[in-house]
Write an enzyme that holds these catalytic residues in place. Structure first.
Site, short mmCIF file in Angstrom:
data_model
loop_
_atom_site.label_atom_id
_atom_site.label_comp_id
_atom_site.label_asym_id
_atom_site.label_seq_id
_atom_site.Cartn_x
_atom_site.Cartn_y
_atom_site.Cartn_z
N CYS A 1 0.85 -1.18 0.00
CA CYS A 1 0.00 0.00 0.00
C CYS A 1 0.89 1.24 0.00
O CYS A 1 2.08 1.15 0.28
CB CYS A 1 -0.96 0.00 1.19
SG CYS A 1 -0.16 0.02 2.81
N CYS B 1 -0.12 16.23 10.30
CA CYS B 1 -1.08 16.54 11.36
C CYS B 1 -0.31 16.94 12.62
O CYS B 1 0.90 16.72 12.69
CB CYS B 1 -2.02 15.37 11.62
SG CYS B 1 -1.21 13.92 12.35
#
Length: 579
Positions: A9, A128
């Site tokens: 991924c 973040c």
């Protein structure tokens, strides 16, 4: 049958393992021999050896990231996105067996399948405040959405360990658009002259396809200055004080964690052992409480100012933050100093005209001098004392509050942590707890309630997926397992796929469970010296004051959420594009 399985991924996180596990189980149920190669950041990749490749009857590559396929030349190979096998592994194996064709190496072919015809080049940066969950989940979501649309994408993640997969100058130069999915301020100068679209990690995670579509349609050319954008430019980012505050918290957080754990380690030798000068306990307390905690507020203020005014704001911000600490204004004073310094530095930078002969002195002499002078005098003569009085009142309240007030405060903070799972309300509660942690034992109790409540949504969703298996689709059950593990690590974002799919049930249930957890934590007077780490913090002696009551509070809240949602959920639905 001998099967070779390769999974990858985009960020090498949960999806690689989930796909490999699902396919391995389905293949072994058919009595196939499986040799797997899982591409992951968590452990080194062990390449499949030549003998296994030679003996293979079928090669399945479930990958949405580049992998080397040339080694499988001539073998029956089936290539699909990494998320394809999650819903129904058995059906996927049937399709792979029927559709596999001998692989012919092609150096010009893209490493991952593309379905679109445009083939635009996209680069992105995700970041973040804590750099743990949203950063990497948003990166995976953007990568999947781009490849599904037929675009080429490279994502740089600026997480808690710094930048990973950093973009090169050549990749940026070739990009058609730049997506900055960042909740904190990053240096935009390297994207000067490129079309840039700004948004948040939450938006990129929940609506990655819309984010990319908006970026391609509405991105504006970047000027290169962090505080100036083209007039009338459009952006999907959250602007203003919220982002500036999160930037400061992001840079402050490692200092809080290190300082809190140093203090906890000093308690290993006894609660009062640090009072004896010359001992190891005293040295640990000096490092944690005497140094790290004193640097927290200057860091917070300095990087709030940096977010507003770029590098010229750091010096006046840190000076104002240090003054806030010495004046007793605490973290509230640090926040005020950061905004004062940042806006003062930006005002001087933009509004003070200077001859070209001395313009070069502006960022290193004039801005720091004037902004520091303004911030310092304002803190000393105007802002410092009133905020110090507020902090003293708040500290006295936290230290001396009765049981009823403590329970109510814990319930409120717990509900806030579970309302939007990493959004503005969640971050407001978390920032409040981190700030109070520097104010002594009175502030460590709210921090304990906040972390406990932040763990239970993700744990609860995992419990619900186990208790009511028939109500959850296969991919939801897989997501539930991952959510449970993430919850143990205090990564509440593991519950986001469930919240996005069923918000009207998940959000109220999670808020109730979080409120109960926070209230119990405050009722038991649990204190916590580290603002992150989840259950792993319990391995450090005295990091948590009362381990068993703390575990009880987390268990009760998790069971309330898990059992309630197991009953409330209806039907069997799939999580689209969950990663």
């Amino acid at each position: 049958m001998n099967l070779i399985l390769v999974t990858a991924c985009p960020q090498g996180l949960a999806t690689s393992f989930l796909a490999a596990r699902a396919l391995t189980r389905a293949a072994e149920a058919r009595h196939w021999q499986v040799t797997a190669e899982v591409h992951s950041q968590a452990s080194p990749v062990t390449p499949i050896d030549d003998d296994a490749i030679a003996a293979a009857d079928l090669v399945i590559v479930a990958a949405s990231a580049p992998v080397d396929l040339n080694r499988f030349a001539g073998k029956a190979l089936y290539h699909a996105p990494v998320t394809a096998p999650l819903t129904d592994p058995d059906q996927f194996l049937d399709e792979a067996q029927q559709a596999a064709t001998p692989y012919v190496p092609d150096d010009s072919a893209p490493a991952a399948p593309a379905t679109g015809a445009q083939g635009l080049s996209i680069v992105a940066v995700t970041a973040c405040p804590t750099g743990v969950a949203h950063t990497f989940m948003a990166a995976e979501a953007l990568s999947e959405a781009a490849r599904a649309a037929g675009h080429r994408i490279r994502v740089e993640t600026q997480g808690s360990v710094g930048a990973q997969d950093a973009l090169t100058e050549a990749e940026i130069a070739e990009a058609d658009v730049v997506v900055l999915a960042c909740d904190i301020e990053i240096d935009p100068e390297r994207f000067a002259g490129k079309r840039v679209w700004r948004t948040s990690t939450g938006a990129a995670l929940k609506k990655p396809a819309d984010t990319l579509r908006d970026a391609l349609d509405q991105a504006e050319t970047e000027t290169g200055a962090s505080t100036s954008k083209p007039a009338g430019s459009k952006s999907g980012e959250r602007k203003g004080p919220y982002k500036h505050l999160l930037t400061g918290v992001s840079f402050m957080l490692p200092m809080v964690v290190a300082g809190g754990l140093m203090i906890a380690l000093s308690f290993v030798f006894g609660i009062h052992a640090a009072e004896q000068k010359g001992t190891l306990a005293a040295a640990l307390m000096q490092i944690g409480g005497g140094t790290a905690f004193k640097l927290m507020i200057p860091l917070l203020a300095g990087y709030i100012a940096y977010s507003i005014a770029d590098r010229p704001g750091i010096a006046p911000g840190m000076i104002g933050g240090y003054l806030a600490g010495t004046l007793g204004a605490g973290f509230l004073g640090g926040i005020a100093a950061g905004f004062l310094a940042g806006y003062a530095a930006r005002l001087v930078s933009q509004k003070l005209p200077l001859p070209e002969s001395v313009a070069s002195l502006k960022p290193i002499l004039i801005i720091p001098l004037l902004a520091s002078l303004f911030t310092g005098l304002t803190m000393i003569y105007i802002v410092g004392e009133p905020i110090a009085a507020i902090m003293a009142t708040m500290t006295d309240f936290l230290t001396n509050m009765n049981t009823g007030n403590a329970v109510l405060l814990g319930a409120l903070l717990g509900a806030m942590m579970c309302f939007d799972l990493g959004g503005p309300v969640n971050k407001a509660a978390y920032t409040f707890g981190v700030g109070l942690l520097s104010e002594g034992a009175g502030g460590s109790a709210p921090m304990a309630a906040i972390m406990a409540a932040g763990m239970v949504p993700a744990i609860g969703m995992g419990i619900a997926s186990l208790l009511a298996r028939s109500k959850f689709a296969d991919d939801e059950r897989q997501a539930g397992k991952a959510s449970f593990v993430l919850g143990l690590c205090f990564i509440s974002e593991g519950a986001i796929p469930f919240m996005a799919k069923d918000p009207l049930r998940v959000i109220p249930i999670c808020m109730v469970g979080g409120a109960i957890t926070g209230a119990l934590s405050m009722l038991f007077q649990v204190s916590l010296m580290a603002p992150h780490g989840g259950l792993f913090v319990l391995l450090i002696p005295h990091a948590v004051s009362a381990v068993l009551p703390y575990l009880f509070a987390i268990t009760v809240g998790s069971l309330v959420i898990g059992i309630s949602y197991a009953f409330a959920k209806t039907g069997k639905t799939a999580l689209a594009n969950a990663t």
